[in-house]
Design a protein around this motif. Structure first.
Motif, PDB file in Angstrom:
ATOM      1  N   LEU A 144       0.832  -1.210   0.000  1.00  0.00           N
ATOM      2  CA  LEU A 144       0.000   0.000   0.000  1.00  0.00           C
ATOM      3  C   LEU A 144       0.864   1.256   0.000  1.00  0.00           C
ATOM      4  O   LEU A 144       0.589   2.218  -0.725  1.00  0.00           O
ATOM      5  CB  LEU A 144      -0.940  -0.005   1.211  1.00  0.00           C
ATOM      6  CG  LEU A 144      -1.981  -1.122   1.271  1.00  0.00           C
ATOM      7  CD1 LEU A 144      -2.794  -1.016   2.564  1.00  0.00           C
ATOM      8  CD2 LEU A 144      -2.908  -1.081   0.062  1.00  0.00           C
ATOM      9  N   ALA A 145       1.903   1.259   0.833  1.00  0.00           N
ATOM     10  CA  ALA A 145       2.750   2.445   0.944  1.00  0.00           C
ATOM     11  C   ALA A 145       3.410   2.796  -0.384  1.00  0.00           C
ATOM     12  O   ALA A 145       3.636   3.982  -0.680  1.00  0.00           O
ATOM     13  CB  ALA A 145       3.807   2.229   2.017  1.00  0.00           C
ATOM     14  N   ALA A 146       3.693   1.789  -1.195  1.00  0.00           N
ATOM     15  CA  ALA A 146       4.350   2.036  -2.483  1.00  0.00           C
ATOM     16  C   ALA A 146       3.480   2.856  -3.422  1.00  0.00           C
ATOM     17  O   ALA A 146       3.992   3.480  -4.360  1.00  0.00           O
ATOM     18  CB  ALA A 146       4.714   0.709  -3.141  1.00  0.00           C
ATOM     19  N   ARG A 147       2.178   2.904  -3.154  1.00  0.00           N
ATOM     20  CA  ARG A 147       1.266   3.608  -4.054  1.00  0.00           C
ATOM     21  C   ARG A 147       0.678   4.881  -3.455  1.00  0.00           C
ATOM     22  O   ARG A 147       0.012   5.641  -4.175  1.00  0.00           O
ATOM     23  CB  ARG A 147       0.112   2.670  -4.454  1.00  0.00           C
ATOM     24  CG  ARG A 147       0.556   1.471  -5.280  1.00  0.00           C
ATOM     25  CD  ARG A 147      -0.633   0.610  -5.662  1.00  0.00           C
ATOM     26  NE  ARG A 147      -1.686   1.393  -6.295  1.00  0.00           N
ATOM     27  CZ  ARG A 147      -2.907   0.915  -6.546  1.00  0.00           C
ATOM     28  NH1 ARG A 147      -3.218  -0.317  -6.219  1.00  0.00           N
ATOM     29  NH2 ARG A 147      -3.812   1.694  -7.121  1.00  0.00           N
ATOM     30  N   LEU A 148       0.898   5.132  -2.188  1.00  0.00           N
ATOM     31  CA  LEU A 148       0.305   6.301  -1.531  1.00  0.00           C
ATOM     32  C   LEU A 148       1.245   7.501  -1.654  1.00  0.00           C
ATOM     33  O   LEU A 148       2.440   7.394  -1.372  1.00  0.00           O
ATOM     34  CB  LEU A 148       0.021   5.993  -0.064  1.00  0.00           C
ATOM     35  CG  LEU A 148      -1.103   4.974   0.174  1.00  0.00           C
ATOM     36  CD1 LEU A 148      -1.048   4.432   1.597  1.00  0.00           C
ATOM     37  CD2 LEU A 148      -2.467   5.617  -0.098  1.00  0.00           C
ATOM     38  N   PRO A 149       0.732   8.662  -2.041  1.00  0.00           N
ATOM     39  CA  PRO A 149       1.595   9.827  -2.292  1.00  0.00           C
ATOM     40  C   PRO A 149       2.279  10.386  -1.051  1.00  0.00           C
ATOM     41  O   PRO A 149       3.408  10.865  -1.120  1.00  0.00           O
ATOM     42  CB  PRO A 149       0.635  10.867  -2.888  1.00  0.00           C
ATOM     43  CG  PRO A 149      -0.532  10.085  -3.394  1.00  0.00           C
ATOM     44  CD  PRO A 149      -0.663   8.915  -2.471  1.00  0.00           C
ATOM     45  N   ASP A 150       1.580  10.357   0.099  1.00  0.00           N
ATOM     46  CA  ASP A 150       2.118  10.979   1.312  1.00  0.00           C
ATOM     47  C   ASP A 150       1.915  10.001   2.460  1.00  0.00           C
ATOM     48  O   ASP A 150       0.875   9.992   3.116  1.00  0.00           O
ATOM     49  CB  ASP A 150       1.386  12.299   1.589  1.00  0.00           C
ATOM     50  CG  ASP A 150       1.942  13.044   2.797  1.00  0.00           C
ATOM     51  OD1 ASP A 150       2.897  12.538   3.417  1.00  0.00           O
ATOM     52  OD2 ASP A 150       1.400  14.121   3.126  1.00  0.00           O
TER      53      ASP A 150
END
Length: 259
Positions: A221-227
């Motif tokens: 998930l973190a790889a796709r979240l901007p911030d």
């Protein structure tokens, strides 16, 4: 039909509304110690999901939405203006679903161990799901609850008083009713471009002793979240909002500051 939904409220800054969503087999009451430690920084609401805590049982009709959608719609009904959204386990997947569908409605997003298994399929979780379904198919609710709690609970089934054991047996079928949403992403949370639209600050909190799939999900998930930020609580497992409320509250406060 969802019946009567029991609401909870911890008063705080009226200009900082917030909503906290609990895990399966839990209740919103466990956010109380965290709200106390946040000392009124947010005006925090919560509710017991259908069938949980003091809410009525979930009794879907032929045209009713699935359980994950039912909970999402209840949560969305609390949103009147941008708010700080906090979720744990399945509650975190509901929070993420709302943020993807309406990013402008979210001021900050704190995800504590989101169990969106579709983001990072894991053989151990697939085996757990299959074994639970077998137990339930054969009428062994106690065995299904014992198995689930051995991985995702704080207390084991056999450590619980008999009335709580009965609650776990009654509730455990609901866990498998979320399989399509959590294992197969029937809510389409992971759709192309969806996570990327969330511009609110996101914090993902994990327990250091949680099952490995949790770290895999957080990474995906973190790889796709901007911030996004990530935090791990030492010596904690999946039920860290209950076992480590001070650490969780401190991390939530950090994300509130970022918003």
């Amino acid at each position: 039909m969802s019946g009567q939904i029991h609401q909870r409220h911890w008063p705080g800054d009226p200009d900082r509304p917030a909503l906290a969503l609990h895990c399966m087999l839990g209740s919103a009451g466990y956010w109380g110690p965290i709200a106390t430690r946040l000392k009124g920084r947010i005006d925090l609401s919560g509710f017991d999901m259908p069938g949980h805590g003091r809410s009525d049982a979930w009794q879907p009709g032929p045209a009713s939405p699935d359980y994950h959608t039912t909970v999402t719609r209840i949560a969305a009904s609390y949103i009147q203006r941008p708010l700080d959204l906090i979720g744990h386990s399945m509650g975190a997947t509901v929070a993420l679903r709302i943020a993807v569908a309406a990013p402008d409605a979210v001021r900050s997003l704190t995800l504590i161990e989101p169990v969106l298994f579709a983001a990072a399929p894991h053989p151990a979780q697939s085996a757990l799901d299959a074994e639970m379904l077998t137990h339930l198919h054969d009428g062994r609710e106690a065995e299904a609850a014992r198995l689930f709690l051995s991985v995702w609970g704080h207390y084991g089934y056999d450590e619980m008083p008999h009335p709580i054991q009965k609650q776990m047996r009654d509730l455990i079928p609901l866990v498998t009713r979320t399989n399509d949403a959590l294992n197969h992403d029937s809510a389409n949370i992971l759709r192309d471009g969806g996570l990327e639209t969330i511009d609110a600050p996101v914090l993902m909190i994990s327990g250091a002793q949680s099952p490995p799939v949790i770290s895999d999900i957080a990474e995906a998930l973190a790889a796709r979240l901007p911030d996004v930020g990530r935090a791990t609580v030492p010596d904690a497992a999946h039920m860290l909002p209950i076992t480590h409320p001070a650490a969780v509250a401190e991390l939530i406060a950090l994300n509130l500051d970022r918003a």
